[in-house]
Design a protein around this motif. Structure first.
Motif, PDB file in Angstrom:
ATOM      1  N   ARG A 127      -8.124   8.816  -5.371  1.00 13.35           N
ATOM      2  CA  ARG A 127      -7.010   8.510  -6.310  1.00 13.35           C
ATOM      3  C   ARG A 127      -5.859   8.245  -5.314  1.00 13.35           C
ATOM      4  O   ARG A 127      -4.879   7.293  -5.386  1.00 13.35           O
ATOM      5  CB  ARG A 127      -6.684   9.484  -7.196  1.00 13.35           C
ATOM      6  N   GLY A 128      -5.674   9.157  -4.320  1.00 17.29           N
ATOM      7  CA  GLY A 128      -4.366   8.841  -3.304  1.00 17.29           C
ATOM      8  C   GLY A 128      -4.923   7.487  -2.450  1.00 17.29           C
ATOM      9  O   GLY A 128      -3.753   7.006  -2.088  1.00 17.29           O
ATOM     10  N   ARG A 129      -5.853   7.163  -2.141  1.00 12.53           N
ATOM     11  CA  ARG A 129      -6.234   5.949  -1.218  1.00 12.53           C
ATOM     12  C   ARG A 129      -5.847   4.899  -2.244  1.00 12.53           C
ATOM     13  O   ARG A 129      -4.992   3.653  -1.720  1.00 12.53           O
ATOM     14  CB  ARG A 129      -7.550   6.086  -0.769  1.00 12.53           C
ATOM     15  N   GLY A 130      -6.223   4.725  -3.619  1.00  7.01           N
ATOM     16  CA  GLY A 130      -6.067   3.868  -4.237  1.00  7.01           C
ATOM     17  C   GLY A 130      -4.508   3.529  -4.409  1.00  7.01           C
ATOM     18  O   GLY A 130      -4.080   2.610  -4.668  1.00  7.01           O
ATOM     19  N   GLN A 131      -3.845   4.725  -4.492  1.00  8.99           N
ATOM     20  CA  GLN A 131      -2.462   4.596  -5.226  1.00  8.99           C
ATOM     21  C   GLN A 131      -1.428   4.026  -4.008  1.00  8.99           C
ATOM     22  O   GLN A 131      -0.802   3.315  -4.068  1.00  8.99           O
ATOM     23  CB  GLN A 131      -1.858   6.052  -5.525  1.00  8.99           C
ATOM     24  N   ALA A 132      -2.105   4.589  -2.538  1.00  9.22           N
ATOM     25  CA  ALA A 132      -1.188   4.020  -1.473  1.00  9.22           C
ATOM     26  C   ALA A 132      -1.496   2.484  -1.427  1.00  9.22           C
ATOM     27  O   ALA A 132      -0.903   1.909  -0.989  1.00  9.22           O
ATOM     28  CB  ALA A 132      -2.072   4.834  -0.145  1.00  9.22           C
ATOM     29  N   ALA A 133      -2.702   1.891  -1.773  1.00 11.61           N
ATOM     30  CA  ALA A 133      -3.195   0.570  -1.490  1.00 11.61           C
ATOM     31  C   ALA A 133      -2.366  -0.183  -2.507  1.00 11.61           C
ATOM     32  O   ALA A 133      -1.878  -1.327  -1.953  1.00 11.61           O
ATOM     33  CB  ALA A 133      -4.547   0.277  -1.600  1.00 11.61           C
ATOM     34  N   ILE A 134      -2.018   0.330  -3.553  1.00 12.55           N
ATOM     35  CA  ILE A 134      -1.351  -0.363  -4.527  1.00 12.55           C
ATOM     36  C   ILE A 134       0.132  -0.617  -4.056  1.00 12.55           C
ATOM     37  O   ILE A 134       0.668  -1.717  -4.273  1.00 12.55           O
ATOM     38  CB  ILE A 134      -1.370   0.004  -5.985  1.00 12.55           C
ATOM     39  N   ALA A 135       0.891   0.642  -3.631  1.00 12.51           N
ATOM     40  CA  ALA A 135       2.103   0.633  -3.401  1.00 12.51           C
ATOM     41  C   ALA A 135       2.371  -0.181  -2.305  1.00 12.51           C
ATOM     42  O   ALA A 135       3.338  -0.917  -2.135  1.00 12.51           O
ATOM     43  CB  ALA A 135       2.425   1.955  -3.114  1.00 12.51           C
ATOM     44  N   ASN A 136       1.371  -0.070  -1.207  1.00 16.24           N
ATOM     45  CA  ASN A 136       1.460  -0.762  -0.015  1.00 16.24           C
ATOM     46  C   ASN A 136       1.510  -2.492  -0.269  1.00 16.24           C
ATOM     47  O   ASN A 136       2.287  -3.258   0.077  1.00 16.24           O
ATOM     48  CB  ASN A 136       0.532  -0.559   1.090  1.00 16.24           C
ATOM     49  N   ARG A 168       2.232  -4.021  -3.077  1.00 11.27           N
ATOM     50  CA  ARG A 168       3.573  -4.127  -3.908  1.00 11.27           C
ATOM     51  C   ARG A 168       4.686  -4.454  -2.803  1.00 11.27           C
ATOM     52  O   ARG A 168       5.533  -5.312  -2.816  1.00 11.27           O
ATOM     53  CB  ARG A 168       3.788  -3.015  -4.857  1.00 11.27           C
ATOM     54  N   ARG A 169       4.699  -3.475  -1.788  1.00 12.49           N
ATOM     55  CA  ARG A 169       5.744  -3.606  -0.894  1.00 12.49           C
ATOM     56  C   ARG A 169       5.638  -4.696   0.115  1.00 12.49           C
ATOM     57  O   ARG A 169       6.597  -5.487   0.480  1.00 12.49           O
ATOM     58  CB  ARG A 169       5.708  -2.187   0.192  1.00 12.49           C
ATOM     59  N   TYR A 170       4.530  -5.007   0.475  1.00 17.14           N
ATOM     60  CA  TYR A 170       4.311  -6.033   1.284  1.00 17.14           C
ATOM     61  C   TYR A 170       4.474  -7.440   0.440  1.00 17.14           C
ATOM     62  O   TYR A 170       4.952  -8.487   1.180  1.00 17.14           O
ATOM     63  CB  TYR A 170       3.014  -6.040   2.182  1.00 17.14           C
ATOM     64  N   ARG A 174       6.293 -13.429   9.246  1.00 17.43           N
ATOM     65  CA  ARG A 174       5.780 -13.836   7.783  1.00 17.43           C
ATOM     66  C   ARG A 174       3.930 -13.526   7.962  1.00 17.43           C
ATOM     67  O   ARG A 174       3.681 -13.060   7.019  1.00 17.43           O
ATOM     68  CB  ARG A 174       6.166 -14.915   7.468  1.00 17.43           C
ATOM     69  N   GLU A 175       3.604 -13.960   8.904  1.00 19.42           N
ATOM     70  CA  GLU A 175       2.156 -14.062   9.285  1.00 19.42           C
ATOM     71  C   GLU A 175       1.817 -12.586   9.163  1.00 19.42           C
ATOM     72  O   GLU A 175       0.761 -12.200   8.657  1.00 19.42           O
ATOM     73  CB  GLU A 175       1.915 -14.604  10.587  1.00 19.42           C
ATOM     74  N   ARG A 176       2.618 -11.751   9.882  1.00 22.55           N
ATOM     75  CA  ARG A 176       2.288 -10.199  10.059  1.00 22.55           C
ATOM     76  C   ARG A 176       2.463  -9.491   8.679  1.00 22.55           C
ATOM     77  O   ARG A 176       1.306  -8.874   8.388  1.00 22.55           O
ATOM     78  CB  ARG A 176       3.295  -9.492  11.097  1.00 22.55           C
ATOM     79  N   ILE A 177       3.354 -10.009   7.856  1.00 19.42           N
ATOM     80  CA  ILE A 177       3.621  -9.403   6.574  1.00 19.42           C
ATOM     81  C   ILE A 177       2.412  -9.742   5.512  1.00 19.42           C
ATOM     82  O   ILE A 177       1.732  -8.987   4.939  1.00 19.42           O
ATOM     83  CB  ILE A 177       4.973  -9.700   5.878  1.00 19.42           C
TER      84      ILE A 177
END
Length: 403
Positions: free
Chosen positions: A319-328, A330-332, A348-351
């Motif tokens: 659950r923690g890994r999934g939540q982190a992946a979704i949040a990241n 969204r952020r990127y 932009r390529e890096r992001i």
């Protein structure tokens, strides 16, 4: 501990020196810290806090040293919890990554000033009123219950929104940032930038979190010097810790549960201490109650153990890994859409590469029917817009279509 005035003065001068060094050495020039930079400076601040604690052990004794480390651990954990709210606020205002350091440093300084005032008020409160321990214990038990019922920080965000709406009504505001300036000129008029609104929001959360965290440390020690220094050192280095843990914060899904247990434990400890020293007329005829008191050593073991288990379980959980992946993701995606012509192609390529990595993580963690994202239409729309923007970019066209 019997601390003389000159020790207090040296301590305050040292803390001010660290804050000044932080500003002039790192924050004054806007930039995004590298992971290595954040790790080195985070370790440095933790090392300073530990050395200070060793000094208290040597000059103040085992009891004082234990109280300091128990207070420092508790306040540090609560400070990490604060970072969740800071992350939400800065994401909501879309603060440019290079300017986030200045926002965080302002939040740390404001928190230090606000909590210093609350510390001296709290110390006077405990010395003046016999029922203070019962009151503070009840506050912590209620706070622990609130953490269990809802996501940490929601109330703070609502309070900040009120302050922000009020500020917007009183002062003309701009829709865009002007570097790290607090005010700019729009259509010939002086206007408040979103940077100032972010700082108002951060300041509001600092005050609210101070009301929660200070009863916790007063439940571990009544020594004002230990309370002040443990609180101050827990806040120093928080800026670097934010950038070090930015990708991990969303994985600490069980931190609120651990903090609820810790605050509940300290609340019970406060009430037991209040009963042991009781002189409230309507409790046991104003006579002390013979109850077991929880020592500093037990407190330190409980706090350290709960934090270790909570962090370990959070980092290992799916659950923690999934939540982190979704949040990241969204952020990127947001960062990619916000970057304009003023940003280099390499940035932009890096992001976008980081966004693809997080999307791969989501697919790996949820290979079935997409439950992780199907109930989040805003995220789906954000990812679609980022992909469409990428397809319009000739340099990235083939990679996007391949993905």
């Amino acid at each position: 501990m019997n601390v003389s005035g000159w020790v207090w003065a040296l301590t305050i001068i040292g803390l001010l020196g660290l804050l000044g060094f932080d500003f002039f050495g790192h924050v004054r020039k806007a930039h995004v810290p590298t992971l290595r930079e954040a790790a080195i400076w985070s370790a440095g601040y933790v090392g300073i806090a530990v050395l200070f604690g060793v000094g208290i052990l040597v000059f103040g004794g085992m009891a004082a040293g234990g109280e300091y480390f128990a207070g420092y651990l508790t306040e540090k954990a609560l400070s990490v919890d604060n970072l969740f709210v800071f992350l939400v606020i800065m994401a909501g205002f879309r603060v440019p990554p290079a300017d986030q350091q200045k926002v965080l440093l302002f939040g740390i300084v404001f928190a230090l000033v606000a909590r210093t005032g609350f510390i001296f008020l709290g110390a006077a409160f405990i010395e003046t009123f016999a029922w203070a321990f019962y009151f503070l214990g009840l506050i912590l038990l209620l706070t622990a219950g609130s953490m269990l019922r809802s996501a940490s920080g929601d109330e703070a965000l609502k309070a900040d929104n009120v302050a922000i709406r009020l500020a917007k009504r009183v002062i003309h505001t701009s829709e865009h940032y002007d570097g790290d300036k607090l005010f700019t000129i729009v259509d010939g008029r002086r206007a408040m930038t979103p940077m100032l609104l972010v700082m108002v929001a951060i300041a509001g959360t600092d005050v609210i979190f101070a009301l929660d965290s200070l009863p916790a440390i007063f439940g571990l020690t009544r020594d004002t010097y230990i309370v002040f220094t443990a609180t101050a050192f827990s806040l120093l280095g928080l800026r670097q810790l934010y950038f070090l843990l930015e990708g991990l914060l969303d994985r600490l899904v069980y931190l609120s549960y651990g903090l609820a247990v810790i605050l509940g434990f300290i609340g019970v400890k406060l009430i037991l201490h209040g009963l042991h020293e009781n002189n409230v007329p309507f409790i046991n005829s104003a006579e002390p109650v013979d109850v077991v008191e929880i020592g500093t050593g037990v407190s330190l073991l409980v706090i350290g153990g709960v934090l270790a288990v909570t962090v370990a379980v959070s980092l290992l959980s799916r659950r923690g890994r999934g939540q982190a992946a979704i949040a990241n993701a969204r952020r990127y995606a947001t960062a990619y859409l916000d970057t304009g012509a003023e940003h280099s192609t390499a940035e932009r390529e890096r992001i976008y590469a980081r966004l693809l990595d997080e999307c791969d993580q989501i697919v790996e963690l949820d290979p079935g029917d997409g439950r992780l994202v199907r109930d989040d239409p805003a995220l789906i729309d954000l990812l679609d817009r980022a992909t469409a923007d990428r397809l319009r970019d000739p340099d990235g066209q083939s990679r996007s279509r391949k993905k």
